[in-house]
Design a protein around this motif. Sequence first.
Motif, PDB file in Angstrom:
ATOM      1  N   VAL A  20       0.840  -1.196   0.000  1.00 53.37           N
ATOM      2  CA  VAL A  20       0.000   0.000   0.000  1.00 53.37           C
ATOM      3  C   VAL A  20       0.877   1.248   0.000  1.00 53.37           C
ATOM      4  CG1 VAL A  20      -1.697   1.335   1.311  1.00 53.37           C
ATOM      5  CG2 VAL A  20      -1.893  -1.163   1.187  1.00 53.37           C
ATOM      6  N   VAL A  21       0.537   2.188  -0.871  1.00 51.94           N
ATOM      7  CA  VAL A  21       1.242   3.465  -0.920  1.00 51.94           C
ATOM      8  C   VAL A  21       0.301   4.506  -0.314  1.00 51.94           C
ATOM      9  CG1 VAL A  21       2.286   5.201  -2.414  1.00 51.94           C
ATOM     10  CG2 VAL A  21       2.471   2.771  -2.997  1.00 51.94           C
ATOM     11  N   TRP A  22       0.673   5.017   0.846  1.00 55.02           N
ATOM     12  CA  TRP A  22      -0.173   5.981   1.534  1.00 55.02           C
ATOM     13  C   TRP A  22       0.040   7.369   0.953  1.00 55.02           C
ATOM     14  CZ3 TRP A  22      -3.809   3.953   4.399  1.00 55.02           C
ATOM     15  CH2 TRP A  22      -3.615   2.687   4.921  1.00 55.02           C
ATOM     16  N   PRO A  23      -1.038   8.175   0.886  1.00 59.57           N
ATOM     17  CA  PRO A  23      -0.888   9.530   0.352  1.00 59.57           C
ATOM     18  C   PRO A  23      -0.101  10.411   1.330  1.00 59.57           C
ATOM     19  CG  PRO A  23      -3.109   9.203   1.204  1.00 59.57           C
ATOM     20  CD  PRO A  23      -2.417   7.875   1.265  1.00 59.57           C
ATOM     21  N   THR A  24       0.530  11.424   0.765  1.00 59.09           N
ATOM     22  CA  THR A  24       1.265  12.360   1.608  1.00 59.09           C
ATOM     23  C   THR A  24       0.270  13.276   2.318  1.00 59.09           C
ATOM     24  OG1 THR A  24       1.432  14.030  -0.125  1.00 59.09           O
ATOM     25  CG2 THR A  24       3.202  12.382  -0.016  1.00 59.09           C
ATOM     26  N   ARG A  25       0.761  14.013   3.280  1.00 60.21           N
ATOM     27  CA  ARG A  25      -0.100  14.948   4.011  1.00 60.21           C
ATOM     28  C   ARG A  25      -0.681  15.991   3.047  1.00 60.21           C
ATOM     29  NH1 ARG A  25      -0.830  16.428   9.284  1.00 60.21           N
ATOM     30  NH2 ARG A  25      -1.311  18.617   9.694  1.00 60.21           N
ATOM     31  N   LYS A  26       0.150  16.487   2.135  1.00 64.81           N
ATOM     32  CA  LYS A  26      -0.318  17.494   1.180  1.00 64.81           C
ATOM     33  C   LYS A  26      -1.422  16.927   0.280  1.00 64.81           C
ATOM     34  CE  LYS A  26       1.168  20.622  -2.436  1.00 64.81           C
ATOM     35  NZ  LYS A  26       2.233  21.100  -3.296  1.00 64.81           N
ATOM     36  N   GLU A  27      -1.229  15.700  -0.216  1.00 61.23           N
ATOM     37  CA  GLU A  27      -2.251  15.067  -1.060  1.00 61.23           C
ATOM     38  C   GLU A  27      -3.560  14.901  -0.304  1.00 61.23           C
ATOM     39  OE1 GLU A  27       0.470  12.237  -3.977  1.00 61.23           O
ATOM     40  OE2 GLU A  27      -0.160  11.457  -2.023  1.00 61.23           O
ATOM     41  N   THR A  28      -3.479  14.530   0.951  1.00 60.61           N
ATOM     42  CA  THR A  28      -4.681  14.351   1.763  1.00 60.61           C
ATOM     43  C   THR A  28      -5.409  15.668   1.960  1.00 60.61           C
ATOM     44  OG1 THR A  28      -3.625  12.509   2.914  1.00 60.61           O
ATOM     45  CG2 THR A  28      -5.551  13.479   3.958  1.00 60.61           C
ATOM     46  N   ILE A  29      -4.667  16.730   2.239  1.00 54.01           N
ATOM     47  CA  ILE A  29      -5.282  18.044   2.446  1.00 54.01           C
ATOM     48  C   ILE A  29      -5.930  18.548   1.158  1.00 54.01           C
ATOM     49  CG2 ILE A  29      -4.753  20.478   2.915  1.00 54.01           C
ATOM     50  CD1 ILE A  29      -2.662  19.438   4.958  1.00 54.01           C
ATOM     51  N   VAL A  30      -5.216  18.425   0.037  1.00 54.93           N
ATOM     52  CA  VAL A  30      -5.758  18.888  -1.245  1.00 54.93           C
ATOM     53  C   VAL A  30      -7.019  18.097  -1.612  1.00 54.93           C
ATOM     54  CG1 VAL A  30      -5.307  18.975  -3.728  1.00 54.93           C
ATOM     55  CG2 VAL A  30      -3.580  19.781  -2.119  1.00 54.93           C
ATOM     56  N   THR A  31      -6.977  16.801  -1.412  1.00 53.19           N
ATOM     57  CA  THR A  31      -8.140  15.965  -1.723  1.00 53.19           C
ATOM     58  C   THR A  31      -9.324  16.328  -0.838  1.00 53.19           C
ATOM     59  OG1 THR A  31      -6.670  14.165  -2.381  1.00 53.19           O
ATOM     60  CG2 THR A  31      -8.946  13.585  -1.931  1.00 53.19           C
ATOM     61  N   THR A  32      -9.074  16.559   0.439  1.00 59.64           N
ATOM     62  CA  THR A  32     -10.146  16.933   1.362  1.00 59.64           C
ATOM     63  C   THR A  32     -10.770  18.263   0.959  1.00 59.64           C
ATOM     64  OG1 THR A  32      -9.030  15.772   3.163  1.00 59.64           O
ATOM     65  CG2 THR A  32     -10.684  17.399   3.786  1.00 59.64           C
ATOM     66  N   ILE A  33      -9.937  19.237   0.610  1.00 57.60           N
ATOM     67  CA  ILE A  33     -10.453  20.535   0.174  1.00 57.60           C
ATOM     68  C   ILE A  33     -11.296  20.376  -1.088  1.00 57.60           C
ATOM     69  CG2 ILE A  33      -9.769  22.785  -0.774  1.00 57.60           C
ATOM     70  CD1 ILE A  33      -7.378  22.684   1.200  1.00 57.60           C
ATOM     71  N   MET A  34     -10.825  19.564  -2.021  1.00 58.11           N
ATOM     72  CA  MET A  34     -11.585  19.354  -3.260  1.00 58.11           C
ATOM     73  C   MET A  34     -12.933  18.690  -2.987  1.00 58.11           C
ATOM     74  SD  MET A  34     -10.042  20.841  -5.605  1.00 58.11           S
ATOM     75  CE  MET A  34     -11.151  20.323  -6.885  1.00 58.11           C
ATOM     76  N   VAL A  35     -12.974  17.781  -2.029  1.00 59.30           N
ATOM     77  CA  VAL A  35     -14.247  17.138  -1.672  1.00 59.30           C
ATOM     78  C   VAL A  35     -15.223  18.191  -1.140  1.00 59.30           C
ATOM     79  CG1 VAL A  35     -15.346  15.556  -0.044  1.00 59.30           C
ATOM     80  CG2 VAL A  35     -13.328  14.829  -1.306  1.00 59.30           C
ATOM     81  N   PHE A  36     -14.736  19.074  -0.256  1.00 62.56           N
ATOM     82  CA  PHE A  36     -15.603  20.127   0.277  1.00 62.56           C
ATOM     83  C   PHE A  36     -16.062  21.083  -0.820  1.00 62.56           C
ATOM     84  CE2 PHE A  36     -13.737  19.136   4.518  1.00 62.56           C
ATOM     85  CZ  PHE A  36     -14.944  18.872   5.168  1.00 62.56           C
ATOM     86  N   VAL A  37     -15.177  21.429  -1.736  1.00 65.90           N
ATOM     87  CA  VAL A  37     -15.548  22.323  -2.835  1.00 65.90           C
ATOM     88  C   VAL A  37     -16.612  21.678  -3.716  1.00 65.90           C
ATOM     89  CG1 VAL A  37     -14.701  23.377  -4.980  1.00 65.90           C
ATOM     90  CG2 VAL A  37     -13.390  23.617  -2.855  1.00 65.90           C
ATOM     91  N   MET A  38     -16.401  20.422  -4.084  1.00 67.04           N
ATOM     92  CA  MET A  38     -17.366  19.735  -4.948  1.00 67.04           C
ATOM     93  C   MET A  38     -18.711  19.532  -4.243  1.00 67.04           C
ATOM     94  SD  MET A  38     -15.884  19.592  -7.766  1.00 67.04           S
ATOM     95  CE  MET A  38     -17.009  18.594  -8.688  1.00 67.04           C
ATOM     96  N   ALA A  39     -18.686  19.230  -2.948  1.00 71.57           N
ATOM     97  CA  ALA A  39     -19.934  19.072  -2.190  1.00 71.57           C
ATOM     98  C   ALA A  39     -20.690  20.398  -2.132  1.00 71.57           C
ATOM     99  CB  ALA A  39     -19.635  18.560  -0.788  1.00 71.57           C
ATOM    100  N   THR A  40     -19.958  21.495  -1.958  1.00 71.94           N
ATOM    101  CA  THR A  40     -20.590  22.815  -1.931  1.00 71.94           C
ATOM    102  C   THR A  40     -21.193  23.158  -3.289  1.00 71.94           C
ATOM    103  OG1 THR A  40     -19.028  23.553  -0.243  1.00 71.94           O
ATOM    104  CG2 THR A  40     -20.190  25.266  -1.466  1.00 71.94           C
ATOM    105  N   LEU A  41     -20.451  22.898  -4.359  1.00 64.27           N
ATOM    106  CA  LEU A  41     -20.979  23.162  -5.702  1.00 64.27           C
ATOM    107  C   LEU A  41     -22.211  22.314  -5.995  1.00 64.27           C
ATOM    108  CD1 LEU A  41     -17.687  23.472  -7.780  1.00 64.27           C
ATOM    109  CD2 LEU A  41     -19.258  25.303  -7.121  1.00 64.27           C
TER     110      LEU A  41
END
Length: 65
Positions: A20-41
């Motif tokens: 398993v290749v775990w995502p980096t902290r930056k990837e996790t933060i960016v992905t989380t922000i994108m989820v919130f943006v898409m949910a808001t849209l």
Amino acid sequence: MAGANPLQFVQQVRAEAAKVVWPTRKETIVTTIMVFVMATLAAILFFTVDQIIALGIDQIFRLGL
């Protein structure tokens, strides 16, 4: 897999977990922000469509008066 040795099973699970290749902290933060943006849209889109449909239904009911 029926009747497999439990020790063998644990070894296979550990071998797969090691791949398993775990995502980096930056990837996790960016992905989380994108989820919130898409949910808001999506929420804004559904709210807008709901308001348009409600307006249309209201206009239809006013024709009957």
